[in-house]
Design an enzyme around this catalytic site. Structure first.
Site, mmCIF file in Angstrom:
data_model
loop_
_atom_site.group_PDB
_atom_site.id
_atom_site.type_symbol
_atom_site.label_atom_id
_atom_site.label_comp_id
_atom_site.label_asym_id
_atom_site.label_seq_id
_atom_site.Cartn_x
_atom_site.Cartn_y
_atom_site.Cartn_z
ATOM 1 N N TYR A 124 41.236 20.047 50.139
ATOM 2 C CA TYR A 124 41.591 19.172 49.009
ATOM 3 C C TYR A 124 42.269 17.896 49.522
ATOM 4 C CZ TYR A 124 44.429 17.200 45.303
ATOM 5 O OH TYR A 124 45.035 16.325 44.442
ATOM 6 N N LYS A 155 40.853 13.839 49.730
ATOM 7 C CA LYS A 155 41.569 12.672 49.202
ATOM 8 C C LYS A 155 41.764 11.623 50.312
ATOM 9 C CE LYS A 155 42.454 13.815 44.857
ATOM 10 N NZ LYS A 155 41.959 13.048 43.698
ATOM 11 N N PHE A 177 53.086 12.846 43.737
ATOM 12 C CA PHE A 177 53.827 13.994 44.247
ATOM 13 C C PHE A 177 53.611 15.136 43.252
ATOM 14 C CE2 PHE A 177 55.863 13.052 48.294
ATOM 15 C CZ PHE A 177 55.291 11.818 48.496
ATOM 16 N N SER A 197 46.813 11.766 46.329
ATOM 17 C CA SER A 197 47.783 12.868 46.290
ATOM 18 C C SER A 197 48.655 12.870 47.535
ATOM 19 C CB SER A 197 47.026 14.204 46.195
ATOM 20 O OG SER A 197 47.895 15.284 46.468
ATOM 21 N N ASN A 211 50.873 26.343 39.292
ATOM 22 C CA ASN A 211 51.992 25.437 39.524
ATOM 23 C C ASN A 211 53.259 25.906 38.808
ATOM 24 O OD1 ASN A 211 49.611 22.772 39.361
ATOM 25 N ND2 ASN A 211 50.468 23.658 41.203
HETATM 26 C C1 WQD Z 1 56.050 23.868 43.655
HETATM 27 C C2 WQD Z 1 57.114 24.800 44.231
HETATM 28 C C3 WQD Z 1 56.219 26.765 45.231
HETATM 29 C C4 WQD Z 1 54.720 28.534 41.499
HETATM 30 C C5 WQD Z 1 50.615 21.456 44.050
HETATM 31 C C6 WQD Z 1 49.381 21.081 44.769
HETATM 32 C C7 WQD Z 1 49.367 19.618 45.059
HETATM 33 C C8 WQD Z 1 49.628 18.820 43.816
HETATM 34 C C9 WQD Z 1 50.830 19.315 43.038
HETATM 35 C C10 WQD Z 1 47.567 17.803 43.126
HETATM 36 C C11 WQD Z 1 56.719 25.370 45.576
HETATM 37 C C12 WQD Z 1 57.076 27.119 44.017
HETATM 38 C C13 WQD Z 1 55.312 27.669 42.406
HETATM 39 C C14 WQD Z 1 55.286 29.820 41.284
HETATM 40 C C15 WQD Z 1 57.014 29.305 42.885
HETATM 41 N N1 WQD Z 1 48.461 18.831 43.003
HETATM 42 N N2 WQD Z 1 56.436 28.056 43.082
HETATM 43 N N3 WQD Z 1 56.428 30.153 41.987
HETATM 44 O O1 WQD Z 1 52.366 23.449 45.710
HETATM 45 O O2 WQD Z 1 54.044 21.534 45.616
HETATM 46 O O3 WQD Z 1 51.729 21.154 44.843
HETATM 47 O O4 WQD Z 1 50.685 20.720 42.849
HETATM 48 O O5 WQD Z 1 47.658 16.798 43.754
HETATM 49 O O6 WQD Z 1 48.107 19.323 45.579
HETATM 50 O O7 WQD Z 1 49.428 21.757 46.014
HETATM 51 O O8 WQD Z 1 53.238 22.582 43.483
HETATM 52 O O9 WQD Z 1 54.020 23.690 41.456
HETATM 53 O O10 WQD Z 1 52.426 24.954 42.992
HETATM 54 O O11 WQD Z 1 54.798 24.564 43.687
HETATM 55 O O12 WQD Z 1 58.037 29.652 43.520
HETATM 56 O O13 WQD Z 1 54.788 30.654 40.490
HETATM 57 O O14 WQD Z 1 57.279 25.903 43.357
HETATM 58 O O15 WQD Z 1 56.430 27.693 46.289
HETATM 59 O O16 WQD Z 1 57.886 25.474 46.379
HETATM 60 P P1 WQD Z 1 52.887 22.239 45.015
HETATM 61 P P2 WQD Z 1 53.565 23.998 42.827
#
Ligand code: WQD
Length: 368
Positions: free
Chosen positions: A151, A155, A180, A127, A201
């Protein structure tokens, strides 16, 4: 030609089931090893609908060395794609030992069983969180380990374990794929992501707002120094990620040693850009509210994607509009995820040149 058997741990999950589709379409036969703690066995029936070959499901925990020995003894497995693991950042902070147990000890048990069976080709699901809050994007693989949560640290520890193994025993061929942000769904609308409970997410949450399941999207911060103040990420289509595993498998099978590589598009998209793309794809308006920043969020990061192209001959081919269109098709056709019946099959999804056969499976009992 008999299909080479590939053990896919975590193969009933979101990325795992899409990876099974890509493996089958590349001529392999996946065998899925999954505890179903965080996945649904019916995803494999959907894989069967799409490809005409339904993977065998072995309900087993990667930490169970004796069970793994039986799996390798009973099936002529040629390589392993290892996706089984825990992956929620927030949960890892609350319960770090579970993450080190499943992700680190689980991988240790798996590679020990592989060694005993003489199977030494491995693709590992890593990751981008190993980079932590990288200050500069695009992020190259040479960026230092800087994980900021258990987490990501689990990894990184697995990557180090695998690097030491490959250094000690040159018979091993290993590829670590640093995802990503995988999003989207198979273009058939038969397979996709269905988080248990409220999605953490962005993409699944937006999908549920578009479907009327959620009232609005809460945007976690709009005061970042980015194009529009909202967070920027490198979203990559889950089928591109799945095809990246096939490319990595081919590389690991022919090249001893270990390769760490990003799986991303090399481009960032903000939350608001994703919302606009989803509105275009779905024809639905996404209601928004701007909230405070989410603790632990980095403002912006995206991949340097050149290494995967150079070493694996892989690059992401699907753009944000297709990610949103495929997500919406899955959401609209399966508002209750796999609880919804399989829609009537469109012949094109049953590949004309594929034998239509179904491996025996215990799926009938797996949901017991
Ligand atoms: C993306 C953007 C949030 C939800 C996560 C894990 C990472 C990987 C991928 C495994 C950010 C914004 C999100 C919401 C929002 N998983 N957001 N409102 O945090 O980049 O990564 O998933 O490997 O380990 O951390 O992804 O989709 O949670 O957030 O504004 O209800 O969307 O702030 O900028 P993230 P995400």
């Amino acid at each position: 030609m008999p299909r080479a058997k590939i053990l896919v741990t975590g193969g009933a999950g979101f990325i795992g089931s899409h990876t099974c589709v890509a493996l089958i379409e590349a001529g392999y036969q996946p065998l899925v090893l999954d505890t179903l703690v965080n996945s649904d066995a019916r995803s494999l029936q959907r894989v069967g609908c799409i490809t005409g070959l339904q993977p065998l499901l072995l309900r087993c925990d990667v930490r169970d060395g004796a069970a793994l020995d039986r799996v390798f003894a009973e099936h002529a497995i040629e390589a392993v794609v290892h996706l089984a693991g825990l992956k929620a950042v927030g949960e890892s902070v609350a319960d770090p030992l579970a993450y080190y147990d499943v992700n680190l000890a689980g991988t240790l048990a798996l590679v020990q069983a592989m060694g005993r069976a003489g199977v030494r080709t491995l693709v590992f699901s890593s990751s981008a969180t190993v980079y932590g809050d990288a200050r500069h994007s695009p992020i190259p693989e040479s960026a230092p380990y800087a994980a900021v949560n258990p987490y990501g640290r689990s990894k990184a520890m697995v990557e180090n374990l695998l690097a030491d193994l490959a250094h000690a025993d040159p018979r091993w061929g290993i590829a670590c794929l640093r995802y990503f942000n995988p999003v989207g769904a198979h273009e058939s609308g038969l397979l996709g992501e269905r988080p248990h409970g409220p999605p953490a997410n962005l993409m699944p949450y937006i999908s549920q707002v578009a479907a009327g399941e959620r009232e609005y999207l809460l945007v976690h911060g709009a005061d970042y120094e980015t194009i529009d103040g909202t967070g920027v990420r490198d979203y990559v289509h889950v089928m591109d990620v799945a095809e990246g595993h096939v490319a990595a498998l081919r590389h690991a099978a022919r090249e001893p040693g270990i390769l760490m590589t990003n799986l991303g598009t090399g481009r960032g998209a903000s939350v608001l850009e994703v919302v606009c793309a989803f509105e275009r794809a779905s024809g639905r308006r996404i209601a928004l509210r701007i909230g405070p920043r989410r603790p632990g969020d980095a403002p912006a990061y995206w991949a340097d994607a050149r290494n995967a192209q150079a070493r694996l001959g892989w690059r992401a081919r699907r753009d944000l509009d297709q990610m949103c269109a495929d997500s919406w098709r899955w959401q609209a056709a399966n508002p209750h995820g796999f609880d919804d019946p399989v829609p009537p099959m469109q012949p094109p999804w049953l590949g004309a040149d594929l034998q239509i056969f179904h491996a025996t499976s215990n799926l009938g009992h797996s949901n017991a």
